[in-house]
Design an enzyme around this catalytic site. Structure first.
Site, PDB file in Angstrom:
ATOM      1  N   SER A 176      32.768  38.292  43.347  1.00 12.86           N
ATOM      2  CA  SER A 176      34.143  37.971  43.749  1.00 12.86           C
ATOM      3  C   SER A 176      35.128  38.856  42.982  1.00 12.86           C
ATOM      4  O   SER A 176      35.991  39.521  43.568  1.00 12.86           O
ATOM      5  CB  SER A 176      34.393  36.478  43.453  1.00 12.86           C
ATOM      6  OG  SER A 176      35.754  36.175  43.467  1.00 12.86           O
TER       7      SER A 176
ATOM      8  N   ASP B 139      36.001  37.751  50.291  1.00  7.40           N
ATOM      9  CA  ASP B 139      36.160  36.934  49.083  1.00  7.40           C
ATOM     10  C   ASP B 139      37.155  35.801  49.312  1.00  7.40           C
ATOM     11  O   ASP B 139      36.967  34.690  48.831  1.00  7.40           O
ATOM     12  CB  ASP B 139      36.599  37.786  47.890  1.00  7.40           C
ATOM     13  CG  ASP B 139      36.784  36.924  46.657  1.00  7.40           C
ATOM     14  OD1 ASP B 139      35.775  36.331  46.212  1.00  7.40           O
ATOM     15  OD2 ASP B 139      37.909  36.785  46.162  1.00  7.40           O
TER      16      ASP B 139
ATOM     17  N   ARG C 241      33.860  28.076  48.280  1.00  7.41           N
ATOM     18  CA  ARG C 241      33.217  27.754  46.992  1.00  7.41           C
ATOM     19  C   ARG C 241      33.967  26.653  46.267  1.00  7.41           C
ATOM     20  O   ARG C 241      33.368  25.778  45.635  1.00  7.41           O
ATOM     21  CB  ARG C 241      33.164  29.008  46.102  1.00  7.41           C
ATOM     22  CG  ARG C 241      32.107  30.007  46.546  1.00  7.41           C
ATOM     23  CD  ARG C 241      32.302  31.336  45.848  1.00  7.41           C
ATOM     24  NE  ARG C 241      32.224  31.238  44.412  1.00  7.41           N
ATOM     25  CZ  ARG C 241      32.849  32.068  43.560  1.00  7.41           C
ATOM     26  NH1 ARG C 241      33.586  33.062  44.019  1.00  7.41           N
ATOM     27  NH2 ARG C 241      32.730  31.903  42.267  1.00  7.41           N
TER      28      ARG C 241
ATOM     29  N   HIS D 204      41.195  43.192  33.711  1.00 11.37           N
ATOM     30  CA  HIS D 204      41.115  41.953  34.483  1.00 11.37           C
ATOM     31  C   HIS D 204      40.519  40.855  33.619  1.00 11.37           C
ATOM     32  O   HIS D 204      39.504  41.050  32.966  1.00 11.37           O
ATOM     33  CB  HIS D 204      40.233  42.148  35.724  1.00 11.37           C
ATOM     34  CG  HIS D 204      40.143  40.902  36.547  1.00 11.37           C
ATOM     35  ND1 HIS D 204      41.055  40.587  37.521  1.00 11.37           N
ATOM     36  CD2 HIS D 204      39.280  39.866  36.503  1.00 11.37           C
ATOM     37  CE1 HIS D 204      40.746  39.429  38.061  1.00 11.37           C
ATOM     38  NE2 HIS D 204      39.669  38.960  37.449  1.00 11.37           N
TER      39      HIS D 204
ATOM     40  N   LYS E  54      37.117  42.800  44.351  1.00  7.00           N
ATOM     41  CA  LYS E  54      38.573  43.030  44.338  1.00  7.00           C
ATOM     42  C   LYS E  54      38.939  44.177  43.404  1.00  7.00           C
ATOM     43  O   LYS E  54      39.820  44.975  43.698  1.00  7.00           O
ATOM     44  CB  LYS E  54      39.291  41.735  43.927  1.00  7.00           C
ATOM     45  CG  LYS E  54      39.184  40.656  45.006  1.00  7.00           C
ATOM     46  CD  LYS E  54      39.775  39.333  44.595  1.00  7.00           C
ATOM     47  CE  LYS E  54      38.918  38.619  43.603  1.00  7.00           C
ATOM     48  NZ  LYS E  54      39.080  37.168  43.503  1.00  7.00           N
TER      49      LYS E  54
END
Ligand code: URA
Length: 434
Positions: free
Chosen positions: A183, A161, A168, A82, A187
């Site tokens: 966040s 999230d 945000r 990621h 996930k």
């Protein structure tokens, strides 16, 4: 539960209990706590931070507000990668097939681009027919057969999230280390892979503009992953310049195909080799980084990684004639070269701005439902450290919005600094956090 007292405690820097965090996050997700109280909470976290214990609880509570993938139908150790976001970042398109060609398993859920960063799903969808919304059984079958499949992230993952991120975005609380860490990791933990390799980008094209903050973010995410039982490492990578040369969907897919064919730009080759190698060692396919690097090189040289990519594209409905002949990808109607107006060296680049210019040309989305233009984008010809001569091409702009060219050209000129003496380019890899 008293939402007011939880916000007040956080404001004063007092550690919250597990119950307080759980009740607040669940209350917000399921509608008993309003946006204005969550906004105040987010700002309190922004200024007061979170202890490691609070951060782990927050992440796990966020994970548990939505769907949690069970990938046990896929054989072997599943490894995920990621990125915290960047410009020209087509890494997944190449490392997925490379890792699979070496025997790894990559069952990847990716996102779309928003703002100045691109998204893997938009890139893959520029291959005609490619379906990122296949059902779970097909997804599992493809990973079991070829070792890799990439689909869009389930809409039900980490529901907290989704709501918190949107808030945000409009309350100036995106760039908070505990909020970014929770966040992303909520996930990742819900996506079901066993091992996680994080690409924490640093520089003008990343959320984290300086290395110190990027290291802190990386350490927090690695700690969360390991505490939650998923072996996790982070690699700090340079995003002070766009990655490779191509920015924009079709252009990036073409560059990814070139890289799988062994003709990638040097900086991107290095990123591919490093990330693939760490993915292979963390998932126990290779014993050492040296061994993994050798196998990665062979997977590209032999054409096996390219074959894996083609097979994944075919099984997900994509037209593989585009992989054999990338010249088939639609080209923008207007292709314009930005030329240097003096001699010198590129001394710095505003990479976030280059991502925004690509968006302005049509490659990005201003709103979630905007339609992107696959053919729009930029080929970056000169990067930090490169010598430039008056009249040489700095970048090539691709767009179907000809009227945007003057504005885009001016913005591009402002985004790169040409100075009198050469600066050393920043290395692609800045550190590994295990
Ligand atoms: N990406 C995310 O998913 N969350 C953040 O907070 C920042 C980047």
């Amino acid at each position: 539960m008293n939402a007011y007292s939880i916000i007040d405690k956080k404001k004063k820097g007092i550690e919250l209990s597990e119950n307080e965090i759980m009740e607040f996050i669940e209350g917000y997700t399921f509608g008993t706590i309003p946006d204005y109280q969550m906004s105040a909470f987010l700002m309190a976290v922004y200024f007061s931070g979170m202890t490691d214990r609070e951060l782990k609880v927050l992440t796990c509570v966020m994970r548990d507000t939505g769907y949690i993938a069970d990938l046990s139908g896929i054989n072997g150790i599943k490894v995920d990668k990621h990125s915290t976001g960047g410009v020209g970042d087509k890494t997944t398109l190449v490392v997925g097939p490379v890792v699979a060609a070496c025997g790894g398993k990559v069952a990847k859920m990716s996102g779309r681009g928003l703002g100045f960063t691109g998204g893997t799903i938009d890139k893959l969808e520029s291959i005609p027919g490619f379906n990122t919304e296949i059902d779970e059984k097909t997804f599992f079958d493809i990973v079991n057969r070829v070792g890799v499949s990439v689909i869009g992230q389930s809409k039900d993952i980490a529901l907290a999230d989704k709501k918190m991120y949107a808030l945000r975005d409009v309350t100036a609380t995106v760039d908070s280390i505990p909020l970014i860490a929770s966040s992303i990791m909520s996930k990742k933990l819900a996506s079901g892979s066993d091992r996680i390799v994080l690409d924490v980008t640093v520089g003008s094209g990343a959320f984290m503009k300086d290395e110190e903050h990027a290291r802190e973010l990386a350490s927090k995410m690695v700690a969360i992953g390991n505490m939650a039982g998923k072996k996790t490492i982070a690699i700090l990578s340079n995003m002070g310049v766009p990655l490779g040369r191509a920015v924009g969907n079709n252009l990036e897919v073409i560059e990814a195909i070139d890289t799988l064919k062994g003709n990638g730009p040097e900086d991107f080759n290095k990123i591919v080799k490093t990330f693939s190698s760490y993915m292979l060692t963390i998932s126990d396919v290779c014993k050492s980084i040296g061994d993994a690097e050798y196998r990665v090189g062979e997977a590209i040289k032999s054409g096996k990684a390219l074959e894996v990519f083609k097979e994944m594209v075919r099984l997900q409905g994509g037209d593989i004639s585009y992989i054999d002949d990338p010249g088939k990808f639609t080209k923008a109607s207007c292709i314009y070269e930005v030329k240097a107006d003096k001699d010198g060296f590129v001394t710095s680049m505003d990479t976030e701005m280059i991502g925004r210019i690509s968006g302005m040309l049509g490659a990005g989305r201003e709103k979630l439902d905007s339609v992107i233009d696959g053919s729009a984008g930029i080929i970056v010809c000169k990067k930090t450290g490169d010598r430039v001569e008056n009249g040489e091409t700095l970048a090539v702009l691709h767009t179907n919005k000809k009227e945007e060219i003057p504005r885009a050209e001016e913005a591009y000129r402002n985004a790169i600094v040409i100075g009198g003496s050469r600066v050393e380019p920043v290395p692609e890899i800045l550190g590994i956090i295990e």
